[in-house]
Design a protein around this motif. Sequence first.
Motif, mmCIF file in Angstrom:
data_model
loop_
_atom_site.group_PDB
_atom_site.id
_atom_site.type_symbol
_atom_site.label_atom_id
_atom_site.label_comp_id
_atom_site.label_asym_id
_atom_site.label_seq_id
_atom_site.Cartn_x
_atom_site.Cartn_y
_atom_site.Cartn_z
ATOM 1 N N ASN A 198 42.492 40.654 43.566
ATOM 2 C CA ASN A 198 43.923 40.488 43.698
ATOM 3 C C ASN A 198 44.973 40.101 44.787
ATOM 4 O O ASN A 198 44.691 40.292 45.178
ATOM 5 C CB ASN A 198 44.256 42.091 43.102
ATOM 6 C CG ASN A 198 43.758 43.115 42.716
ATOM 7 O OD1 ASN A 198 43.217 42.457 41.343
ATOM 8 N ND2 ASN A 198 42.901 44.431 42.493
ATOM 9 N N SER B 209 45.832 44.402 47.031
ATOM 10 C CA SER B 209 46.271 42.404 46.983
ATOM 11 C C SER B 209 45.940 42.392 48.202
ATOM 12 O O SER B 209 46.357 41.916 49.251
ATOM 13 C CB SER B 209 47.397 41.977 46.354
ATOM 14 O OG SER B 209 48.387 42.381 46.591
ATOM 15 N N ALA C 231 44.463 42.678 35.034
ATOM 16 C CA ALA C 231 45.905 42.575 36.424
ATOM 17 C C ALA C 231 46.400 41.108 35.025
ATOM 18 O O ALA C 231 46.244 40.652 34.471
ATOM 19 C CB ALA C 231 45.570 41.553 37.604
#
Length: 288
Positions: free
Chosen positions: A171, A186, A86
């Motif tokens: 996330n 997320s 990420a």
Amino acid sequence: MTPENAPEGARESRWSDLDRPPLNVPALRRALLRPGGLWTSLDVTPATGSTNSDLADRAASLEEGAVLVAEEQTAGRGRLDRSWTAPARSGLFFSVLLRPGPTVPVHRWGWLPLLAGVASATGLAKAAGVDMSLKWPNDLLAKVGGEERKVGGILAERAGGEAVVVGIGVNVTLREDELPVPAAGSLGLANAVSTDRDPLLRAVLRSLEQWYGDWRAAEGDPGLSGLQAAYAAGCATLGRTVRAELPGGRSLTGEAAALDGDGRLVLRGEDGERHPVGAGDIVHLRAG
């Protein structure tokens, strides 16, 4: 000046994305490291391959309760050796070192990833204001636009004979165009009331300390500690028709009927037989 047209050095600055500030390490240490508490050290690295690997390599020289956080993880691993990457400072990527023995018998250590799931879901729900659920065995789910999506995952690994490293990835501010796969999500996309990573990390670690302490006090008994009931209550897998993709290429389809005392998912097949699944990939086919 935007990051796109800023000079190259500015684009690489840790402050170039003002929506994603770095963690406040001194404040985190003041809040989490206390005499008699579980957490004994907390380090934050700007980037690493895998916090699980780093902590496992150093396990012999560390006390129980060591916490390693990465602002960016370039070779994070999920279950079945899947990658977990990420953008920098877009999530929580951290690992903790635990030594449950000799208080907890080794045969109960398999509950640790499920315990981390309950603790993470509880802490995030409180701090982010997002309704969290669990996909067996170790995925964190939240609804994005009414659709269930994976926002986090957990990976527990033995580190030598007496230690377990538990890695947690969440996330936090990933935008739709940054998601690795369409099924991901997320906290931000799930309309979290806060995406400030400092209080989110504090909430998860405090919840993990509480659950781990209760579990150890019960000598790892999932019933006495309340862990089995809490996991079942928050598990989105139970009651659904699922397909279990098992080691060796086999698969089994049935209703996810229960969670047994060893943390296994019990499937009720079309023949009515109950099949405990201890390892495998679970696919949700439809709501129960």
